[in-house]
Each structure stands twice: as C-alpha cells, then as structure tokens.
Design an enzyme around this catalytic site. Structure first.
Site, short mmCIF file in Angstrom:
data_model
loop_
_atom_site.label_atom_id
_atom_site.label_comp_id
_atom_site.label_asym_id
_atom_site.label_seq_id
_atom_site.Cartn_x
_atom_site.Cartn_y
_atom_site.Cartn_z
N GLU A 438 -26.75 3.24 1.64
CA GLU A 438 -26.02 2.06 1.78
C GLU A 438 -25.60 1.74 0.20
O GLU A 438 -25.59 0.58 -0.14
CB GLU A 438 -26.93 1.23 2.44
CG GLU A 438 -26.04 -0.07 2.94
CD GLU A 438 -25.05 0.29 3.93
OE1 GLU A 438 -25.24 1.28 4.78
OE2 GLU A 438 -23.87 0.04 3.79
C1 LIG Z 1 -32.23 9.73 4.82
C2 LIG Z 1 -30.88 9.39 4.63
C3 LIG Z 1 -30.28 8.74 5.70
C4 LIG Z 1 -28.75 8.44 5.66
N1 LIG Z 1 -28.15 7.90 6.48
C5 LIG Z 1 -26.65 7.75 6.18
C6 LIG Z 1 -25.94 7.71 7.47
O1 LIG Z 1 -26.39 7.16 8.53
N2 LIG Z 1 -24.35 7.78 7.44
C7 LIG Z 1 -23.85 8.14 6.40
O2 LIG Z 1 -22.74 8.12 6.08
N3 LIG Z 1 -24.72 8.53 5.34
C8 LIG Z 1 -26.05 8.18 5.22
N4 LIG Z 1 -26.49 8.59 4.16
C9 LIG Z 1 -25.91 9.30 2.95
C10 LIG Z 1 -26.20 8.16 1.81
O3 LIG Z 1 -25.41 7.02 1.96
C11 LIG Z 1 -25.67 9.02 0.39
O4 LIG Z 1 -26.86 9.78 0.40
C12 LIG Z 1 -25.57 7.95 -0.63
O5 LIG Z 1 -24.41 7.25 -0.46
C13 LIG Z 1 -25.38 8.57 -2.10
O6 LIG Z 1 -24.45 9.57 -1.83
P1 LIG Z 1 -24.83 11.14 -2.40
O7 LIG Z 1 -26.34 11.55 -1.68
O8 LIG Z 1 -23.76 12.15 -2.34
O9 LIG Z 1 -25.37 11.07 -3.72
P2 LIG Z 1 -24.29 11.08 -5.25
O10 LIG Z 1 -23.06 10.31 -4.89
O11 LIG Z 1 -24.20 12.40 -5.40
O12 LIG Z 1 -25.10 10.30 -6.11
C14 LIG Z 1 -25.92 11.01 -7.18
C15 LIG Z 1 -26.13 10.06 -8.43
O13 LIG Z 1 -25.15 9.81 -9.09
C16 LIG Z 1 -24.85 8.41 -9.09
N5 LIG Z 1 -23.32 8.02 -9.06
C17 LIG Z 1 -22.38 8.88 -8.30
N6 LIG Z 1 -21.24 8.30 -8.49
C18 LIG Z 1 -21.43 7.38 -9.42
C19 LIG Z 1 -20.48 6.68 -10.38
N7 LIG Z 1 -19.23 6.44 -9.83
N8 LIG Z 1 -20.85 5.90 -11.09
C20 LIG Z 1 -22.27 5.81 -11.61
N9 LIG Z 1 -23.01 6.56 -11.09
C21 LIG Z 1 -22.79 7.34 -9.89
C22 LIG Z 1 -25.77 7.80 -8.01
O14 LIG Z 1 -25.87 6.47 -8.14
C23 LIG Z 1 -26.90 8.64 -7.92
O15 LIG Z 1 -27.92 8.10 -8.65
C24 LIG Z 1 -28.04 8.81 4.31
C25 LIG Z 1 -28.71 9.53 3.20
C26 LIG Z 1 -30.03 9.86 3.62
C27 LIG Z 1 -30.82 10.86 2.31
#
Ligand SMILES: Cc1cc2nc3c(=O)[nH]c(=O)nc-3n(C[C@H](O)[C@H](O)[C@H](O)COP(=O)(O)OP(=O)(O)OC[C@H]3O[C@@H](n4cnc5c(N)ncnc54)[C@H](O)[C@@H]3O)c2cc1C
Length: 591
Positions: A438
């Site tokens: 989220e």
């Molecule tokens: C158990 C679980 C349930 C989930 N449920 C849902 C769901 O129901 N529906 C859905 O759509 N998604 C869902 N998600 C996805 C979740 O919302 C994403 O994992 C989350 O938004 C982070 O994206 P990412 O994993 O690609 O991390 P990334 O975006 O790759 O981030 C990795 C790190 O980089 C940092 N970062 C990334 N971009 C920036 C920036 N611009 N500036 C500074 N820091 C940055 C982040 O803060 C983080 O620390 C779920 C994930 C999990 C693990």
C-alpha cells in the site's frame, strides 16, 4: 485461554475523549449510530474476532492457503466457517450505505472494528480489507448499472474484491504497468497480462471474486496518465446478478512468504478476460488516488493492531515468567520478570505507542467522516486537509511501530519469543509486510514532504502545529503532571515547527526533501503521538477531577502520557540533523 481480548475500554476512551463519537452520531445520516449502539457493535464484533478469528491465527500460519492443481485455492481449516459467521453477523458492510445492504455507520466504526479483526487474525482481515477498497472504488466511480450488480453482493460479503496494480516491472512505479485492455465488439473489454502479489486473488471463501484491474487501453499516454481501471469478475455476471461462465482469469501460483501465510498472495494471469471499464479511460490512477487514503489508513491500523496483540501476550508472559530478583524483592526467591525495570520499560514503551497510535488512527478516520458529512463547509475542508496530512503518518509511523513493538514483544519473551510455538514471533513476521505494501513507507514519506507539506502553501501543517501549541499552552496553565507534559510538548512542537519551516523553505530542492523525508515523517509521528497522549492526560485528569470513570484506568493514562512526554517525545529533537543534513553524504557513498 484466549490470547487476545478486544481493548474495549481504551477504544471507548479514545472514541469519547480524543475524537467525538457523540458529535459524529448527531450528523445527518448517522442518527442510528448513537454511541451506545456503536459500543454494542464493537463489543459484539470484538467477541467474534477474539473467540473465532484469533484461535485461527496460528492455524493459518502453519497450514497456509494452498493452490490446488486445478488452480483453485483452499484457505486453512476453519477460515470458511469464520468468514460465514462474519458475513451472517453483518459486519462486512458496517460502514457502507444502507441502500446496498450496509449498516451506514461512520468510517470511524469500521476502523475500530478493523483494529480488532486485524489483531485477531491479520491474514484473514486482508480479505475484507481489499474488498472494502474495491467497494469504495465502485461506490465513487462505478456506473449505476455496475453499482447495482456488484455492490449489494460485495457489501454483504457474499462476493469479495481485489486490487490488481502490481506487475513484475511495476511496483512503486505503477505507471510502468503493461497489462492491456482492448475494446470488444459488444462494448466490453478484453484484458490480457500478468499481475503479481494479488491478495486473495483466488480463494474458497465466497461465491465470486471481483477483481479491479489496472490496464492500458490502445494509444494510452505513457506512465500514470495512461492507466484505466476495469472490473474483471472471476465468474461473469448476468444483468440480474446471477453467475455465468468462468472468466479467463486464473491464479497461476501462490507466493511463499515470511508471514500472513493464510492470505493467498497470487500471481494472476489474465488471458483475454472480459472486463468492464470503470468511469473514463486513462483516469484509473486518479480514481485509485482517491481510494488510497482509506486503504493506507487501514494498513496503518494493522501496526496498532498487531502491536496491541503482541503487547497483551508480552504482559501475560511477563507476569508468568520468573527470573532473577527484582530490586526490592525479598531475598531467596525469584521475581516475575514484570518486576524488572528493563522489562517494564519495554512494556510501557509498547503501551505508550499503542495508545498514541490508536488516537492517531481514530482521529484520521473521524476526519474522513467529517470531511464527507459535516454540514459546515469550512469544517469539511479542514478535516479533508487534516486527513490528507495524517494519512501517510498513520500508515508509515503506524507500521514502523508495528514492526518495532512486535519485536519488543519477542524480546520480553526472551528465548521463548524466538520459538514459533510461543506464537509471538508470528506477529513480528506478519506485520513486516505492512511497511511495504500500500505504498512503501519511503513512498509515504515522500508523499508527506512532497505533496502534503506544500498543501495551502504550508498552511495546513501550520494550522496543525498551531493546534499542538494550543494544547501545550492549555497544559502549561495546569499544575503537576499536566504542566510537565505540556512543557515537553511545547519543546517538541517548537522542534517540529522549525524543522518544518526548514523543509518548506528547501522543498523546492527535491534532493533535500527526498533525503530528509523518512526521518521527518518519524518526527511528525512522534510529536503527533505526544500531542494526542497529552490530550489523553488532559481528559483523564478532568474525569478524575469530576469523579467520573474508572480511577485506576485514568491514573494509568496519566502515567503513560508522562512517560511518553518525558522519555519518548524528546527523541524528535534527535532527528533534526537527519532531516536537515541534505543529500551530500547519501550521494557521496558508493555501494
Ligand atoms: C504480501 C503482499 C501482498 C500484496 N498485495 C497486493 C495487492 O493486493 N495488490 C497489488 O496490486 N499489489 C500488492 N502487493 C504489492 C505491493 O504493493 C508492492 O510490493 C509495493 O508497492 C512495493 O513495490 P515493489 O515490491 O515492486 O518494490 P519496489 O518498488 O521495487 O521498491 C523497492 C525499494 O525501493 C524503494 N523505492 C522505489 N521507488 C522509489 C522512489 N521513487 N523513491 C524512493 N524510494 C523508492 C521502495 O521504498 C523500496 O524500499 C503486495 C505485496 C506483497 C508482498
């Protein structure tokens, strides 16, 4: 012995003294939500969560939800029955409009219920939570026909909902998503693509699953400006709501995770699935942004909820476990560890943060309600601004604390805390995700500094800080504990104000703002928590003076607020250098 009991006394204290449930209930449309009725709902639902959901928490952790060879997903033993009980009791739609079968209660009531449900069983609670997000979207942006078909069944819990944003290359950067939507001859759309991490994307709890899917229509602008939102039901639905054929969407696998094992986190494949556009093409991100506040508040509440549950276990264990001799204890025997000052520090740190978080989350929820319903436009505007300001703080500070408090609960248990059978380690594993999904907490901090501080050219944060200063000034006029709390609050307010002024002056320099955002959000959380506990102390003292309420409970409120003011609130000042240092060190480091 149940290991969770709903903290109804504290919830009631916050509902009556930090937010104003009675005033909310007097607003047009909420007449039936009289405080006694609300307390009855919370008591009854709290009983269901404690008795039926809490015992399933460990079952879910060990059994996990499982994908079967045919693509169906089986939830752990007892989940389907518990879900039925939840639906039959009518708790699914408490805060949704009566015209769709909901209870029409304020959102504040839902948030209080969510606290208890999440504490009882976080993995379970995610199914209703995601459904709420989908309902909200349809309520605001669905066509009349879409609302008529889906809402009555989703509000009652007969069908559930999901939110499909994430793709392998599109996480925080939702604008990078590539799922495609193509218009079919009959005016519906065909959705093709893969979504990952979809919570409750497939399960056996309900008759249908209504997926809300973000996708791109042909020739959509790049990035977030070209995202559209579609309804993709698992089973197609006739105009009268009866279920038809299976749609071309399936769960192709379930992730193995470090926690919330009962919540199926699905990889979803859409292969020309029939979809129905919500609202206008390319407006999906705008619609999502509207919905995000509620979802972010709910995720913030999970930090409070698991902190509370872990705290209850830690207190029980600290009374049970005997080790060493506490100061002042008679020679020759061992003391319960609850008598050791360091254990008391851990417990009181937990309690103070939990109480502060409860105040914050409920204030945030009340602000949503007043922004939506108050007859006075000025009040509506201010409460919307306040909700916008508080939401990233509730989400990120709430879930950071959820991690820290569950960790402290493990520490109170010593070695037994590290042993799965004890049960407290599960809370620590379960809550870890809440700082990530989220919108990661880093993204929340950027939202606070980049979007929320500049609101009304700094006027919103300025008014908020002025409110804190007013409380400190009121307390200064009192004697004893209240004056001491007020003095600490005044110091912390001054620190937050000068740091905010620095950020506002430097926010145009994006590097400065981004480098200091996370420590700034924490500072905001710490000071807001101090303000709300100071108000708790004020209310507790007033009730004591009037001879109202449970005197022991109220005196403990004063103890907790004083501890927070003297020992936790000063941590805000320690964050100033991290907020104002700028990015030089960060950028100089090589990795
Ligand atoms: C158990 C679980 C349930 C989930 N449920 C849902 C769901 O129901 N529906 C859905 O759509 N998604 C869902 N998600 C996805 C979740 O919302 C994403 O994992 C989350 O938004 C982070 O994206 P990412 O994993 O690609 O991390 P990334 O975006 O790759 O981030 C990795 C790190 O980089 C940092 N970062 C990334 N971009 C920036 C920036 N611009 N500036 C500074 N820091 C940055 C982040 O803060 C983080 O620390 C779920 C994930 C999990 C693990």
């Amino acid at each position: 012995m149940p290991d969770y009991s709903a903290p109804l006394a504290d919830m009631r204290f916050v509902l009556e003294n930090i937010v104003d449930l009675a005033a909310l209930a007097a607003l047009p449309g909420y007449e039936h939500a009289a405080p006694d009725m609300v307390h009855g709902v919370l008591e009854e639902s709290g009983r269901l969560f404690a008795q039926e959901f809490a015992p399933l928490n460990r079952v879910g952790d060990t059994q996990h939800s499982r994908r079967q060879a045919d693509g169906s997903v089986t939830t752990p033993e007892g989940f389907a029955r518990a879900y039925r009980r939840y639906v039959e009791a009518g708790w699914a739609g408490v805060s949704f409009p009566a015209e769709y079968g909901g209870g029409g209660f304020p959102w504040l009531v839902s948030i209080a219920m969510q606290e208890m449900m999440t504490a009882a069983n976080m993995a379970f609670s995610l199914c209703p939570l995601l459904t709420q997000g989908a309902i909200d979207m349809l309520l605001h942006y669905g066509s009349e026909a879409q609302r008529e078909i889906y809402l009555p069944r989703m509000v009652t819990g007969e069908w559930t909902g999901t939110m499909n944003l994430t793709e392998p290359q599109a996480g925080s950067d939702v604008g990078a998503l590539t799922t495609k939507a193509v218009l079919a001859d009959d005016g519906t759309w065909r959705i093709t693509g893969q979504k990952i991490f979809i919570t409750y994307g497939e399960h056996d709890l309900a008759g249908n699953i209504v997926h809300l899917v973000l996708a791109r229509v042909p020739d959509a602008p790049p990035g977030t400006r070209g995202i559209s939102c579609f309804i993709v039901p698992k089973f197609l639905v006739d105009d009268d709501g009866t279920l038809g054929e299976r749609n071309r969407v399936e769960c192709v696998s379930i992730e193995q995770k470090m926690g919330i094992n009962a919540s199926p986190t699905c990889v979803m494949a859409y292969d020309g699935a029939v979809g129905y556009l919500i609202g206008e093409p390319n407006q999906g991100m705008r619609y999502m942004f509207k919905m995000m506040n509620n979802a972010r508040l709910s995720v913030g509440v999970s930090g409070l909820a698991l902190g509370e549950r872990a705290y209850q276990q830690a207190v029980a264990y600290a009374h049970e476990r005997r080790q060493g001799r506490a100061p002042g204890a008679p020679a020759g025997g061992s003391s319960p560890i609850v008598d050791h000052p360091d254990v008391r520090r851990m417990l009181l740190t937990m309690r103070a943060h939990i109480e502060a978080l409860r105040c914050l989350a409920y204030l945030n929820a009340e602000s949503f309600d007043l922004a939506a319903r108050h007859p006075d436009e000025d009040v509506r505007t201010w409460r919307q601004e306040l909700a916008d300001l508080l939401t990233p703080i509730t989400k990120a500070w709430g879930t950071d604390l959820g991690n820290e408090l569950t960790s402290l609960a493990v520490q109170v248990h010593g070695g037994m805390g590290y042993i799965e059978e004890t049960g407290v380690a599960q809370h620590y594993r379960d809550i870890r995700i809440a700082a990530i999904y989220e919108g990661t907490n880093g993204i929340q901090a950027i939202d606070l500094v980049g979007r929320k501080l500049p609101m009304r050219a700094g006027g919103v944060i300025g008014d908020f800080l002025a409110g804190i200063a007013d409380t400190a000034a009121e307390l200064a006029k009192e004697g004893g504990d209240l004056a001491a709390i007020g003095a600490h609050l005044a110091d912390a307010q001054a620190t937050l104000k000068s740091t905010t002024d620095w950020l506002l002056a430097n926010v145009a320099d994006t590097d400065n703002a981004l480098a200091g955002a996370t420590p700034y959000l924490r500072m905001c959380g710490i000071v807001t928590g101090g303000w709300l506990l100071a108000r708790s102390a004020q209310a507790a003292q007033r009730l004591l003076d009037e001879g109202e309420g449970d005197a022991d409970f109220l005196r403990q409120k004063l103890v907790t607020a004083r501890f927070y003011a003297e020992q936790l609130l000063p941590q805000a000042a320690g964050l100033v250098p991290a907020v104002t240092a700028g990015p030089a060190d960060l950028l100089a480091a090589t990795f």
